[in-house]
Write a protein that holds these residues in place. Sequence first.
Motif, PDB file in Angstrom:
ATOM      1  N   CYS A 180      90.113  40.652  52.739  1.00 45.70           N
ATOM      2  CA  CYS A 180      90.763  41.181  51.538  1.00 45.70           C
ATOM      3  C   CYS A 180      92.278  41.068  51.618  1.00 45.70           C
ATOM      4  O   CYS A 180      92.971  41.164  50.599  1.00 45.70           O
ATOM      5  N   LEU A 181      92.819  40.840  52.837  1.00 42.84           N
ATOM      6  CA  LEU A 181      94.267  40.684  52.990  1.00 42.84           C
ATOM      7  C   LEU A 181      94.741  39.278  52.639  1.00 42.84           C
ATOM      8  O   LEU A 181      95.897  39.089  52.240  1.00 42.84           O
ATOM      9  N   ASN A 182      93.861  38.299  52.799  1.00 40.69           N
ATOM     10  CA  ASN A 182      94.278  36.911  52.619  1.00 40.69           C
ATOM     11  C   ASN A 182      94.748  36.654  51.188  1.00 40.69           C
ATOM     12  O   ASN A 182      94.100  37.058  50.220  1.00 40.69           O
ATOM     13  N   LEU A 194      96.847  47.755  61.889  1.00 38.14           N
ATOM     14  CA  LEU A 194      95.935  47.628  60.756  1.00 38.14           C
ATOM     15  C   LEU A 194      94.707  46.842  61.202  1.00 38.14           C
ATOM     16  O   LEU A 194      94.750  45.614  61.315  1.00 38.14           O
ATOM     17  N   GLY A 195      93.632  47.545  61.483  1.00 38.61           N
ATOM     18  CA  GLY A 195      92.414  46.892  61.945  1.00 38.61           C
ATOM     19  C   GLY A 195      91.378  46.788  60.846  1.00 38.61           C
ATOM     20  O   GLY A 195      91.519  47.371  59.760  1.00 38.61           O
ATOM     21  N   ALA A 232      93.825  50.045  48.257  1.00 38.41           N
ATOM     22  CA  ALA A 232      93.647  51.286  49.011  1.00 38.41           C
ATOM     23  C   ALA A 232      94.235  51.170  50.417  1.00 38.41           C
ATOM     24  O   ALA A 232      94.719  52.160  50.983  1.00 38.41           O
ATOM     25  N   THR A 233      94.227  49.958  50.980  1.00 36.55           N
ATOM     26  CA  THR A 233      94.811  49.746  52.303  1.00 36.55           C
ATOM     27  C   THR A 233      96.316  49.941  52.261  1.00 36.55           C
ATOM     28  O   THR A 233      96.899  50.601  53.131  1.00 36.55           O
ATOM     29  N   VAL A 234      96.974  49.375  51.252  1.00 38.09           N
ATOM     30  CA  VAL A 234      98.417  49.573  51.091  1.00 38.09           C
ATOM     31  C   VAL A 234      98.729  51.054  50.905  1.00 38.09           C
ATOM     32  O   VAL A 234      99.665  51.597  51.515  1.00 38.09           O
ATOM     33  N   ALA A 235      97.939  51.732  50.091  1.00 36.46           N
ATOM     34  CA  ALA A 235      98.166  53.158  49.846  1.00 36.46           C
ATOM     35  C   ALA A 235      97.978  53.972  51.125  1.00 36.46           C
ATOM     36  O   ALA A 235      98.727  54.931  51.372  1.00 36.46           O
ATOM     37  N   PRO A 239      89.937  55.645  59.009  1.00 33.43           N
ATOM     38  CA  PRO A 239      89.182  54.442  58.678  1.00 33.43           C
ATOM     39  C   PRO A 239      89.966  53.562  57.698  1.00 33.43           C
ATOM     40  O   PRO A 239      90.627  54.067  56.787  1.00 33.43           O
ATOM     41  N   THR A 240      89.888  52.256  57.900  1.00 33.54           N
ATOM     42  CA  THR A 240      90.500  51.313  56.970  1.00 33.54           C
ATOM     43  C   THR A 240      89.578  51.149  55.767  1.00 33.54           C
ATOM     44  O   THR A 240      88.372  50.928  55.947  1.00 33.54           O
ATOM     45  N   PRO A 241      90.108  51.250  54.544  1.00 31.41           N
ATOM     46  CA  PRO A 241      89.247  51.043  53.362  1.00 31.41           C
ATOM     47  C   PRO A 241      88.639  49.644  53.385  1.00 31.41           C
ATOM     48  O   PRO A 241      89.358  48.647  53.360  1.00 31.41           O
ATOM     49  N   SER A 242      87.336  49.570  53.446  1.00 30.80           N
ATOM     50  CA  SER A 242      86.660  48.286  53.616  1.00 30.80           C
ATOM     51  C   SER A 242      86.777  47.427  52.353  1.00 30.80           C
ATOM     52  O   SER A 242      86.311  47.829  51.275  1.00 30.80           O
TER      53      SER A 242
END
Length: 297
Positions: free
Chosen positions: A82-84, A7-8, A38-41, A30-33
């Motif tokens: 956004c992960l924090n 996951l970058g 959306a990243t989990v999905a 692409p990772t959803p910025s």
Amino acid sequence: MRIGIDLGGTKTELIALDGNGTERLRRREPTPSGDYAATVALIARLVRDAEQRLGVPTTVGIGTPGSRSPLTGRMRNANSTCLNGQPLQQDVEAALGREVRMANDANCFALSEAVDGAGRGAQVVFGVILGTGVGGGIVVDGRVLNGANGVAGEWGHNPMPPGPDIEGSAPPPCYCGRAGCIETWLSGPALAADHRRMTGDALAPEQIVARAAAGDAACAATLARHEIRLARALAGVINLLDPQIIVLGGGLSALPGLYERVPEHWRPHVFSDLITTRLCSPMHGDSSGVRGAAWLW
């Protein structure tokens, strides 16, 4: 069958490995910025699509920036901000309906190289990421060392050991809130910033390398300072962990001359009359992170 996900910040990559470590499938999107949901999905969709194509159930390992706090179970210290504060592992497990394993991306890099890469057979492997940031991972007897606080290997956020090449320089600020971290001296942006401080020229690392190869003395001096700092910082790792192998990854791991000159530079700083630690390039290159995520199982 094992699935690994890297996951970058800009891309998310999936790989499927069989029991022999042979690649069976690879996908990259692409990772959803800045979009956590959306990243989990995306992770869940990539896994489901891969399993449908493979026709067999898989285990899932995920390499992430930052790490999962053992106190809260939520993400921390990720430059993908956004992960924090988010319960990433729990949310992915809920989306997939099964257990997943998760580790810092530098830990995954180190694990990949320890299992079937440059560090195969070594008892202690230290993996280094030299890129936009600077990270580290420790593998002992084929297992990632997480540590009591979940920060084992976070070498990039220790202070740079002092030396004449940084004396008189203000410690550069770090995104972590401190100043003078190893990352602020050894990352790609740090290399460019050092050259700009010393010469006034704003050049990207690849431009510095190209000009040094063409005979530019100022660019060659910038690379020499970087080698000396890297050696001094890695000497501290050798004194603490005494690894058999140190593997370098990330964009700056391909700088010319690192593998010959850095071990010579670290010699005066290592507390031993015998230094057998080897500095190696990664056998799996850019694939080490995603392969290591698969090897979490």
